[in-house]
Design a protein around this motif. Structure first.
Motif, PDB file in Angstrom:
ATOM      1  N   GLU A 143       0.816  -1.225   0.000  1.00  0.00           N
ATOM      2  CA  GLU A 143       0.000   0.000   0.000  1.00  0.00           C
ATOM      3  C   GLU A 143       0.847   1.272   0.000  1.00  0.00           C
ATOM      4  O   GLU A 143       0.350   2.347  -0.346  1.00  0.00           O
ATOM      5  N   SER A 144       2.123   1.154   0.351  1.00  0.00           N
ATOM      6  CA  SER A 144       3.006   2.328   0.339  1.00  0.00           C
ATOM      7  C   SER A 144       4.031   2.255  -0.795  1.00  0.00           C
ATOM      8  O   SER A 144       4.999   3.009  -0.814  1.00  0.00           O
ATOM      9  N   GLN A 145       3.809   1.343  -1.748  1.00  0.00           N
ATOM     10  CA  GLN A 145       4.769   1.111  -2.829  1.00  0.00           C
ATOM     11  C   GLN A 145       4.252   1.677  -4.153  1.00  0.00           C
ATOM     12  O   GLN A 145       3.048   1.692  -4.414  1.00  0.00           O
ATOM     13  N   TYR A 146       5.180   2.133  -4.985  1.00  0.00           N
ATOM     14  CA  TYR A 146       4.813   2.602  -6.315  1.00  0.00           C
ATOM     15  C   TYR A 146       4.962   1.465  -7.333  1.00  0.00           C
ATOM     16  O   TYR A 146       5.810   0.584  -7.170  1.00  0.00           O
ATOM     17  N   LEU A 147       4.152   1.536  -8.373  1.00  0.00           N
ATOM     18  CA  LEU A 147       4.181   0.508  -9.419  1.00  0.00           C
ATOM     19  C   LEU A 147       5.562   0.416 -10.062  1.00  0.00           C
ATOM     20  O   LEU A 147       6.044  -0.685 -10.363  1.00  0.00           O
ATOM     21  N   ILE A 148       6.218   1.555 -10.270  1.00  0.00           N
ATOM     22  CA  ILE A 148       7.535   1.556 -10.920  1.00  0.00           C
ATOM     23  C   ILE A 148       8.539   0.727 -10.117  1.00  0.00           C
ATOM     24  O   ILE A 148       9.337  -0.035 -10.696  1.00  0.00           O
ATOM     25  N   ASP A 149       8.487   0.807  -8.803  1.00  0.00           N
ATOM     26  CA  ASP A 149       9.411   0.037  -7.961  1.00  0.00           C
ATOM     27  C   ASP A 149       9.034  -1.442  -7.952  1.00  0.00           C
ATOM     28  O   ASP A 149       9.920  -2.313  -7.979  1.00  0.00           O
ATOM     29  N   ALA A 197      11.211  11.676  -6.079  1.00  0.00           N
ATOM     30  CA  ALA A 197      11.520  10.552  -6.959  1.00  0.00           C
ATOM     31  C   ALA A 197      12.863   9.882  -6.641  1.00  0.00           C
ATOM     32  O   ALA A 197      12.988   8.658  -6.691  1.00  0.00           O
ATOM     33  N   LYS A 198      13.877  10.659  -6.345  1.00  0.00           N
ATOM     34  CA  LYS A 198      15.198  10.126  -6.005  1.00  0.00           C
ATOM     35  C   LYS A 198      15.671   9.120  -7.061  1.00  0.00           C
ATOM     36  O   LYS A 198      15.791   9.431  -8.230  1.00  0.00           O
ATOM     37  N   GLU A 199      15.952   7.844  -6.631  1.00  0.00           N
ATOM     38  CA  GLU A 199      16.508   6.848  -7.560  1.00  0.00           C
ATOM     39  C   GLU A 199      15.554   6.499  -8.699  1.00  0.00           C
ATOM     40  O   GLU A 199      15.981   6.021  -9.748  1.00  0.00           O
ATOM     41  N   GLN A 200      14.259   6.714  -8.501  1.00  0.00           N
ATOM     42  CA  GLN A 200      13.297   6.399  -9.562  1.00  0.00           C
ATOM     43  C   GLN A 200      13.612   7.168 -10.846  1.00  0.00           C
ATOM     44  O   GLN A 200      13.387   6.663 -11.955  1.00  0.00           O
ATOM     45  N   MET A 201      14.143   8.351 -10.698  1.00  0.00           N
ATOM     46  CA  MET A 201      14.419   9.182 -11.866  1.00  0.00           C
ATOM     47  C   MET A 201      15.471   8.568 -12.779  1.00  0.00           C
ATOM     48  O   MET A 201      15.555   8.921 -13.959  1.00  0.00           O
ATOM     49  N   ASN A 202      16.269   7.644 -12.243  1.00  0.00           N
ATOM     50  CA  ASN A 202      17.300   6.992 -13.061  1.00  0.00           C
ATOM     51  C   ASN A 202      16.742   5.843 -13.896  1.00  0.00           C
ATOM     52  O   ASN A 202      17.443   5.295 -14.748  1.00  0.00           O
ATOM     53  N   LEU A 203      15.488   5.473 -13.640  1.00  0.00           N
ATOM     54  CA  LEU A 203      14.871   4.356 -14.365  1.00  0.00           C
ATOM     55  C   LEU A 203      14.184   4.858 -15.631  1.00  0.00           C
ATOM     56  O   LEU A 203      13.508   5.898 -15.608  1.00  0.00           O
ATOM     57  N   PRO A 204      14.341   4.134 -16.754  1.00  0.00           N
ATOM     58  CA  PRO A 204      13.636   4.534 -17.979  1.00  0.00           C
ATOM     59  C   PRO A 204      12.125   4.643 -17.776  1.00  0.00           C
ATOM     60  O   PRO A 204      11.461   5.468 -18.407  1.00  0.00           O
ATOM     61  N   ALA A 205      11.573   3.805 -16.874  1.00  0.00           N
ATOM     62  CA  ALA A 205      10.123   3.780 -16.661  1.00  0.00           C
ATOM     63  C   ALA A 205       9.607   5.071 -16.039  1.00  0.00           C
ATOM     64  O   ALA A 205       8.392   5.329 -16.075  1.00  0.00           O
ATOM     65  N   TYR A 206      10.500   5.897 -15.481  1.00  0.00           N
ATOM     66  CA  TYR A 206      10.023   7.137 -14.860  1.00  0.00           C
ATOM     67  C   TYR A 206       9.451   8.095 -15.912  1.00  0.00           C
ATOM     68  O   TYR A 206       8.675   8.989 -15.588  1.00  0.00           O
ATOM     69  N   ARG A 207       9.827   7.878 -17.146  1.00  0.00           N
ATOM     70  CA  ARG A 207       9.290   8.729 -18.225  1.00  0.00           C
ATOM     71  C   ARG A 207       7.856   8.353 -18.584  1.00  0.00           C
ATOM     72  O   ARG A 207       7.186   9.072 -19.329  1.00  0.00           O
ATOM     73  N   CYS A 208       7.388   7.198 -18.096  1.00  0.00           N
ATOM     74  CA  CYS A 208       6.018   6.770 -18.377  1.00  0.00           C
ATOM     75  C   CYS A 208       5.036   7.640 -17.599  1.00  0.00           C
ATOM     76  O   CYS A 208       5.234   7.904 -16.404  1.00  0.00           O
ATOM     77  N   ASN A 209       3.988   8.034 -18.246  1.00  0.00           N
ATOM     78  CA  ASN A 209       3.011   8.933 -17.635  1.00  0.00           C
ATOM     79  C   ASN A 209       1.665   8.271 -17.373  1.00  0.00           C
ATOM     80  O   ASN A 209       0.696   8.946 -17.022  1.00  0.00           O
ATOM     81  N   SER A 210       1.573   6.950 -17.567  1.00  0.00           N
ATOM     82  CA  SER A 210       0.323   6.237 -17.299  1.00  0.00           C
ATOM     83  C   SER A 210       0.631   4.791 -16.939  1.00  0.00           C
ATOM     84  O   SER A 210       1.719   4.279 -17.233  1.00  0.00           O
ATOM     85  N   VAL A 211      -0.334   4.143 -16.308  1.00  0.00           N
ATOM     86  CA  VAL A 211      -0.203   2.720 -15.980  1.00  0.00           C
ATOM     87  C   VAL A 211      -0.024   1.907 -17.256  1.00  0.00           C
ATOM     88  O   VAL A 211       0.785   0.977 -17.316  1.00  0.00           O
ATOM     89  N   LYS A 212      -0.744   2.268 -18.290  1.00  0.00           N
ATOM     90  CA  LYS A 212      -0.646   1.552 -19.563  1.00  0.00           C
ATOM     91  C   LYS A 212       0.772   1.627 -20.132  1.00  0.00           C
ATOM     92  O   LYS A 212       1.358   0.601 -20.516  1.00  0.00           O
ATOM     93  N   GLU A 213       1.352   2.816 -20.157  1.00  0.00           N
ATOM     94  CA  GLU A 213       2.708   2.978 -20.692  1.00  0.00           C
ATOM     95  C   GLU A 213       3.721   2.179 -19.883  1.00  0.00           C
ATOM     96  O   GLU A 213       4.642   1.571 -20.437  1.00  0.00           O
ATOM     97  N   MET A 214       3.550   2.163 -18.563  1.00  0.00           N
ATOM     98  CA  MET A 214       4.525   1.476 -17.724  1.00  0.00           C
ATOM     99  C   MET A 214       4.460  -0.039 -17.925  1.00  0.00           C
ATOM    100  O   MET A 214       5.497  -0.710 -17.977  1.00  0.00           O
ATOM    101  N   PHE A 215       3.264  -0.591 -18.061  1.00  0.00           N
ATOM    102  CA  PHE A 215       3.152  -2.021 -18.320  1.00  0.00           C
ATOM    103  C   PHE A 215       3.662  -2.369 -19.720  1.00  0.00           C
ATOM    104  O   PHE A 215       4.283  -3.424 -19.921  1.00  0.00           O
ATOM    105  N   GLU A 216       3.418  -1.502 -20.679  1.00  0.00           N
ATOM    106  CA  GLU A 216       3.945  -1.759 -22.029  1.00  0.00           C
ATOM    107  C   GLU A 216       5.465  -1.815 -22.008  1.00  0.00           C
ATOM    108  O   GLU A 216       6.074  -2.691 -22.639  1.00  0.00           O
ATOM    109  N   LEU A 217       6.083  -0.902 -21.269  1.00  0.00           N
ATOM    110  CA  LEU A 217       7.539  -0.904 -21.154  1.00  0.00           C
ATOM    111  C   LEU A 217       8.027  -2.150 -20.414  1.00  0.00           C
ATOM    112  O   LEU A 217       9.035  -2.766 -20.788  1.00  0.00           O
ATOM    113  N   TYR A 218       7.303  -2.544 -19.368  1.00  0.00           N
ATOM    114  CA  TYR A 218       7.669  -3.739 -18.596  1.00  0.00           C
ATOM    115  C   TYR A 218       7.672  -4.973 -19.489  1.00  0.00           C
ATOM    116  O   TYR A 218       8.626  -5.771 -19.468  1.00  0.00           O
TER     117      TYR A 218
END
Length: 543
Positions: free
Chosen positions: A356-362, A407-428
């Motif tokens: 519940e305290s975690q982000y999808l990107i992580d 964001a901290k370390e998240q900014m170093n991940l390519p997925a941080y550029r994703c702006n929607s749940v759909k984009e992040m799953f497509e990248l995954y």
């Protein structure tokens, strides 16, 4: 906008368990206040009518078949006053002779008197459910329920357990009546998408369903999406004596032959078919139950295992029922069945358990396990060289990634550029699946877990289905889910396992099949065609 109607057909007792959960999910998600955002076009699966009292009805566009004695408290009429039918003659002064109705459990009594309010109560379904009608919420159309009177439910001596018994029944009065009801439903539709056919593929319902599917393929130029289904458990799975072992082995062989004949016929007549089972093997004993983290279900309870399969079908079908999605059944079939590969696998990830305290990107960056579990028996879904259609529901955009300031370390991940749940799953999936094509559909609404859905979830989940930071005392109300269709070379192995196993059975030992009219030459031809079908999956893969 066109309605894009679908007619759903259900054949078999276990399949009707799945259907009960599926239709409960639809009906209990209806919003009568107008305050809730509805993503699904319910008119795709439901029809509006008028009963004999002049009242408006809204019932599933459904035809189901089961054996005599299986309905218990559900009347053959479906539970609603019959609709006015121009083909139906009114008879006056006719005395009806009826058997005393079986006693309803407390849940059915409550929904008769309280309606949706019954969803707020607690019931002991694990002990009380003896058949699928013990927990079905909707009322059905008067033509929906079709009873096979020639066989009794639970009859060990004269069981409806042979493929050819089903095909024989279809060719006589039952098939005529059933196909006439199909015609009536189809004639009501303005822009029909196609047919969804769910059926028990291990007994006589396999032959009956295949008779129907062949009829649909001949009569209507519409897609047929079929789910041949294997129950999670059989009463003969745990023999204790040699006599019981012999009987169990014979029943195993019978079920396997029914399955093989079904898959071969589906390869000719269905547009797309996806075998389903919550156990790993599926035949020669269903095998170990599939594991779902944070779910503790009993595979021996059809009420439990059927809920998982219903959730998968409901989630997968979001792709062609979603208001904002342009996909149709035809699109799904075209995407999934290239090179004659009509058989695909299905998967389910439930719950999609973010902390519940975690982000999808992580979560996606750190997970080392597949985010879904295969629901197709004897099938390990490959990670490379596959086509897949993925549906994700119930992950809020607020869970996507941390705000820029945090964001901290998240900014170093390519997925941080994703702006929607759909984009992040497509990248995954792009990163996880080599030489693969993935289409992702995202639904905002989670899967709702209203009574009578089983409460088999871990206490570690909060009411939204996410992992709680501390032990949660809240009853889970909904959860995020991911489900997928998958196809590729890996399906050849599943077909090979079926063919290899069924080829070991000597036709001379299939006495009941022979009695029901199966000829040795036809049996051999079916197995040969099944082997040929497997060849569609062994060509070089090209995107």
């Amino acid at each position: 906008m066109a309605t894009r109607e679908i007619l759903t057909l259900q054949f078999g007792h276990y399949t009707n368990y799945i259907g009960a959960h599926f239709w409960n999910t639809q009906e209990l998600s209806f919003d009568y206040t107008g305050l809730k955002k509805t993503e699904v076009n319910h008119d795709i699966l439901y029809r509006e009518g008028e009963n004999g009292k002049g009242e408006t009805t809204y019932t599933p566009r459904l035809l189901l078949a089961d054996l005599k004695g299986s309905l218990k408290t559900l009347p053959v009429s479906g539970g609603l006053p019959e609709e006015s039918d121009p083909d139906h003659l009114e008879w006056e002064n006719v005395d009806k002779v009826e058997e005393p109705a079986p006693q309803k459990n407390q849940y059915l009594v409550d929904i008769d008197s309280e309606g949706p309010a019954a969803a707020e109560k607690t019931y002991n379904f694990e002990e009380e459910v003896k058949t699928w009608t013990d927990f079905i919420y909707p009322r059905l159309h008067s033509r929906s329920v079709n009873v096979i009177k020639e066989y009794n439910h639970g009859d060990e001596n004269e069981g409806f357990d042979i493929y050819n018994s089903g095909t024989a029944l279809w060719k006589h009065d039952f098939g005529d009546t059933f196909s006439d009801n199909i015609r009536k439903y189809v004639e009501e539709c303005d822009s029909m998408q196609g047919f969804q056919v769910n059926f028990d593929c291990i007994d006589g319902f396999s032959g009956m369903a295949m008779g129907c599917i062949e009829y649909l393929a001949d009569e209507y130029t519409k897609p047929i999406v079929a789910y041949p289904i294997i129950p999670s458990y059989f009463p003969d799975n745990n023999p204790s004596t040699q006599e019981e072992r012999d009987k169990s082995n014979l029943k195993d062989s019978t079920r396997l032959v029914n399955l093989a004949l079904s898959l071969q016929a589906l390869s000719e007549h269905a547009t797309l078919f996806v075998p389903l089972c919550t156990s790993e093997k599926g035949w020669r004993k269903p095998g170990n139950p599939r594991s779902f983290e944070y779910i503790n279900y009993n595979p021996q309870l059809y009420y439990h295992s059927s809920a998982l399969l219903a959730t998968a079908i409901d989630t997968l079908s979001q792709k062609y029922r979603h208001k904002s999605n342009i996909h149709t059944m035809s699109d799904i079939c075209a995407d999934m069945t290239g090179y004659g590969r009509k058989m695909a696998a299905a998967s389910l990830g439930m719950p999609f358990a973010l902390n519940e305290s975690q982000y999808l990107i992580d979560f996606l960056n750190n997970t080392t396990k597949p985010i879904y579990t295969s629901l197709t028996p004897s099938c390990k879904i490959a990670s490379d060289k596959l086509f897949q259609l993925i549906t994700v529901r119930g992950i809020p955009e607020s869970y996507l990634k941390a705000p820029l300031k945090e964001a901290k370390e998240q900014m170093n991940l390519p997925a941080y550029r994703c702006n929607s749940v759909k984009e992040m799953f497509e990248l995954y999936f792009q990163a996880s699946n080599f030489l693969s094509a993935t289409n992702v559909t995202v639904c905002e609404q989670p899967f709702e877990l209203k009574t009578p859905y089983p409460q088999f979830f871990s206490k570690d989940l909060n009411k939204y289905g996410f992992v709680a930071s501390d032990s949660s005392q809240e009853r889970i109300e909904s959860c995020a889910v991911v489900a997928g269709y998958h196809n590729g070379n890996f399906m050849a192995d599943t077909i090979e396992k079926v063919h290899r196993e069924v080829s070991r059975i000597q036709f001379a030992k299939l006495h009941k099949f022979r009695q029901e009219g199966l000829e040795a030459a036809d049996y051999k031809e079916s197995l040969d065609k099944l082997a040929e079908f497997k060849d569609n999956y062994e060509d070089d893969f090209e995107l």
